[in-house]
Structure formats: structure tokens, C-alpha cells
Design a protein around this motif. Structure first.
Motif, PDB file in Angstrom:
ATOM      1  N   TRP A   1       0.788  -1.224   0.000  1.00  0.00           N
ATOM      2  CA  TRP A   1       0.000   0.000   0.000  1.00  0.00           C
ATOM      3  C   TRP A   1       0.826   1.284   0.000  1.00  0.00           C
ATOM      4  O   TRP A   1       0.331   2.341  -0.337  1.00  0.00           O
ATOM      5  N   TYR A   2       2.067   1.203   0.413  1.00  0.00           N
ATOM      6  CA  TYR A   2       2.869   2.399   0.660  1.00  0.00           C
ATOM      7  C   TYR A   2       2.924   3.353  -0.539  1.00  0.00           C
ATOM      8  O   TYR A   2       2.599   4.521  -0.422  1.00  0.00           O
ATOM      9  N   PHE A   3       3.335   2.861  -1.682  1.00  0.00           N
ATOM     10  CA  PHE A   3       3.518   3.737  -2.839  1.00  0.00           C
ATOM     11  C   PHE A   3       2.190   4.314  -3.320  1.00  0.00           C
ATOM     12  O   PHE A   3       2.091   5.502  -3.617  1.00  0.00           O
ATOM     13  N   GLY A   4       1.154   3.505  -3.381  1.00  0.00           N
ATOM     14  CA  GLY A   4      -0.144   3.978  -3.872  1.00  0.00           C
ATOM     15  C   GLY A   4      -0.821   4.983  -2.959  1.00  0.00           C
ATOM     16  O   GLY A   4      -1.744   5.680  -3.363  1.00  0.00           O
ATOM     17  N   LYS A   5      -0.374   5.081  -1.710  1.00  0.00           N
ATOM     18  CA  LYS A   5      -0.970   6.017  -0.751  1.00  0.00           C
ATOM     19  C   LYS A   5      -0.047   7.166  -0.389  1.00  0.00           C
ATOM     20  O   LYS A   5      -0.427   8.039   0.384  1.00  0.00           O
ATOM     21  N   SER A   6       1.184   7.177  -0.917  1.00  0.00           N
ATOM     22  CA  SER A   6       2.183   8.139  -0.458  1.00  0.00           C
ATOM     23  C   SER A   6       2.696   9.104  -1.524  1.00  0.00           C
ATOM     24  O   SER A   6       3.714   9.752  -1.314  1.00  0.00           O
ATOM     25  N   LEU A   7       2.016   9.207  -2.652  1.00  0.00           N
ATOM     26  CA  LEU A   7       2.444  10.192  -3.647  1.00  0.00           C
ATOM     27  C   LEU A   7       2.224  11.600  -3.088  1.00  0.00           C
ATOM     28  O   LEU A   7       1.380  11.821  -2.217  1.00  0.00           O
ATOM     29  N   ASP A   8       3.014  12.558  -3.570  1.00  0.00           N
ATOM     30  CA  ASP A   8       2.855  13.943  -3.114  1.00  0.00           C
ATOM     31  C   ASP A   8       1.410  14.396  -3.264  1.00  0.00           C
ATOM     32  O   ASP A   8       0.749  14.077  -4.256  1.00  0.00           O
ATOM     33  N   HIS A   9       0.914  15.111  -2.292  1.00  0.00           N
ATOM     34  CA  HIS A   9      -0.436  15.683  -2.231  1.00  0.00           C
ATOM     35  C   HIS A   9      -1.510  14.683  -1.832  1.00  0.00           C
ATOM     36  O   HIS A   9      -2.686  14.985  -1.920  1.00  0.00           O
ATOM     37  N   PHE A  10      -1.147  13.487  -1.387  1.00  0.00           N
ATOM     38  CA  PHE A  10      -2.125  12.463  -1.074  1.00  0.00           C
ATOM     39  C   PHE A  10      -2.557  12.470   0.391  1.00  0.00           C
ATOM     40  O   PHE A  10      -3.098  11.491   0.879  1.00  0.00           O
ATOM     41  N   ALA A  11      -2.363  13.598   1.104  1.00  0.00           N
ATOM     42  CA  ALA A  11      -2.793  13.654   2.510  1.00  0.00           C
ATOM     43  C   ALA A  11      -3.321  15.038   2.885  1.00  0.00           C
ATOM     44  O   ALA A  11      -2.747  15.715   3.725  1.00  0.00           O
ATOM     45  N   PRO A  12      -4.441  15.467   2.292  1.00  0.00           N
ATOM     46  CA  PRO A  12      -5.055  16.706   2.777  1.00  0.00           C
ATOM     47  C   PRO A  12      -5.489  16.525   4.233  1.00  0.00           C
ATOM     48  O   PRO A  12      -5.980  15.460   4.609  1.00  0.00           O
ATOM     49  N   MET A  13      -5.296  17.561   5.032  1.00  0.00           N
ATOM     50  CA  MET A  13      -5.614  17.456   6.463  1.00  0.00           C
ATOM     51  C   MET A  13      -6.252  18.738   6.960  1.00  0.00           C
ATOM     52  O   MET A  13      -5.888  19.824   6.553  1.00  0.00           O
ATOM     53  N   GLY A  14      -7.185  18.569   7.901  1.00  0.00           N
ATOM     54  CA  GLY A  14      -7.728  19.731   8.603  1.00  0.00           C
ATOM     55  C   GLY A  14      -9.145  20.052   8.205  1.00  0.00           C
ATOM     56  O   GLY A  14      -9.817  19.256   7.575  1.00  0.00           O
ATOM     57  N   PRO A  15      -9.615  21.180   8.648  1.00  0.00           N
ATOM     58  CA  PRO A  15      -8.896  22.420   8.914  1.00  0.00           C
ATOM     59  C   PRO A  15      -8.445  22.636  10.353  1.00  0.00           C
ATOM     60  O   PRO A  15      -7.618  23.501  10.597  1.00  0.00           O
ATOM     61  N   VAL A  16      -8.952  21.889  11.314  1.00  0.00           N
ATOM     62  CA  VAL A  16      -8.612  22.179  12.706  1.00  0.00           C
ATOM     63  C   VAL A  16      -8.283  20.891  13.446  1.00  0.00           C
ATOM     64  O   VAL A  16      -8.569  19.794  12.977  1.00  0.00           O
ATOM     65  N   ILE A  17      -7.692  21.056  14.622  1.00  0.00           N
ATOM     66  CA  ILE A  17      -7.519  19.959  15.569  1.00  0.00           C
ATOM     67  C   ILE A  17      -8.503  20.209  16.702  1.00  0.00           C
ATOM     68  O   ILE A  17      -8.574  21.319  17.236  1.00  0.00           O
ATOM     69  N   VAL A  18      -9.270  19.195  17.035  1.00  0.00           N
ATOM     70  CA  VAL A  18     -10.171  19.265  18.186  1.00  0.00           C
ATOM     71  C   VAL A  18      -9.492  18.466  19.294  1.00  0.00           C
ATOM     72  O   VAL A  18      -9.119  17.302  19.086  1.00  0.00           O
ATOM     73  N   THR A  19      -9.317  19.076  20.461  1.00  0.00           N
ATOM     74  CA  THR A  19      -8.617  18.384  21.543  1.00  0.00           C
ATOM     75  C   THR A  19      -9.445  17.228  22.082  1.00  0.00           C
ATOM     76  O   THR A  19     -10.677  17.230  22.013  1.00  0.00           O
ATOM     77  N   ALA A  20      -8.750  16.240  22.612  1.00  0.00           N
ATOM     78  CA  ALA A  20      -9.360  14.962  23.005  1.00  0.00           C
ATOM     79  C   ALA A  20     -10.490  15.115  24.012  1.00  0.00           C
ATOM     80  O   ALA A  20     -11.465  14.357  23.953  1.00  0.00           O
TER      81      ALA A  20
END
Length: 174
Positions: free
Chosen positions: A144-163
Motif C-alpha cells: 500500500w505504501y507507494f499507492g498512498k504516499s504520492l505527493d499531495h495524497f494527505a489533505p488534512m484539517g482544517p482544525v484539531i479538536v482536543t481529546a
């Protein structure tokens, strides 16, 4: 000097023009809450059975198979895409681009061999991660590594909600 809380309290009571460096909201670009992770993102695979129904019929190699043990994989991320940023589909090598919206758990302190009971003590908070995947690249390599790790393949956010904002384990609609 003043604490971070005192500064935030001071700033929150000021109009944007009254705080040095403040800008109107329409002039602000929201960035990923963790723009450059220190390490690979560790993911739990095959955790979303109804995604199987969303996959087109030609994705037969991707259909979920019951497993007796959890499937973990790492996702290399040099820079997380901002919430409103663009994803490069790498269509010169990718023909089957897919996504999965995931709840990302942010570990707040170093840990090893943590018991299930102690796990909540190590969680700083949660955010949203788009697990973008090149399905054809993933299945061609039988890992799975290569198919999931290309540049731009991890949009994140917009915020962190604390636990502490959620009961553990969180029961959320993502």
C-alpha cells in the motif's frame, strides 16, 4: 511576559485592525494543522466496510476481505495539503484515484507499549485526513505504501479538536 492564554484573551477582545498582524478573515488562507509531520502517518486499513460498496466494480482487487488481525500501513507525507488546497492526481501514472475521509488521531506525547486502558492519556486530539489513494498503483505493487504516499495524497484539517471534547472512543460521523 504574558502567558499564551493571556495573549489569546487579549487578542480576542480587539478588533482586527487593533492587533498588530491581524487580518480580515477573507484575507486569510487556512493551512493544514500539521503541515509537515515529523514521521510517516500510521494508518489502520480496512476499517470502513461501507467504502467497499462505493468502489466501482472494476476495483475487484480492492474489495474488503475479512481479516483476523488489524491491517496497518504507513503513509509518507512530506507536506499535508491545506483544507482548500489542490490535490495532484499524478495522472501520468495513476488511472484509478480514490479517497477515504478518515478520523486522524493525534498522539500528544512519546509512547511505547501503551495498554488499551492507558491509550486515551496519550491522545492530544483529532482532525480529518483525506486518505487519497492511487488504487492501480497500490494493487500493482501488492503493497500500500507507494499507492498512498504520492505527493499531495494527505489533505488534512482544517482544525484539531482536543481529546477532551469527545468521549473515548469517539463516536463520530465523518
Amino acid at each position: 511576559g504574558p502567558s499564551e492564554i493571556e495573549m489569546l484573551d487579549y487578542i480576542s477582545k480587539k478588533a482586527p485592525g487593533d492587533v498588530m498582524g491581524a487580518a480580515p478573515v477573507d484575507e486569510i488562507r487556512v493551512v493544514s494543522p500539521i503541515a509537515e509531520p515529523d514521521q510517516d502517518i500510521i494508518c489502520l486499513g480496512i476499517n470502513y466496510a461501507s467504502h467497499d460498496e462505493e468502489l466501482p466494480q472494476e476495483y475487484t482487487e480492492e474489495k474488503i476481505q475479512k481479516r483476523d488481525v488489524p491491517v496497518y500501513f504507513s503513509k509518507r507525507v512530506t507536506r499535508c495539503v491545506d483544507p482548500d488546497g489542490a490535490i495532484d492526481g499524478h495522472f501520468d501514472i495513476v488511472s484509478k484515484l480514490d479517497y477515504e475521509c478518515e478520523l486522524a488521531v493525534i498522539i500528544g506525547k512519546d509512547c511505547k507499549d501503551v495498554s488499551e486502558k492507558e491509550a486515551p492519556d496519550y491522545i492530544f486530539g483529532y482532525t480529518i485526513l483525506n486518505d487519497v489513494t492511487a488504487r492501480d498503483v497500490q494493487t500493482a505493487h501488492k503493497q500500500w505504501y507507494f499507492g498512498k504516499s504520492l505527493d499531495h495524497f494527505a489533505p488534512m484539517g482544517p482544525v484539531i479538536v482536543t481529546a477532551e471534547e469527545f468521549a473515548f472512543p469517539p463516536q463520530l460521523t465523518i
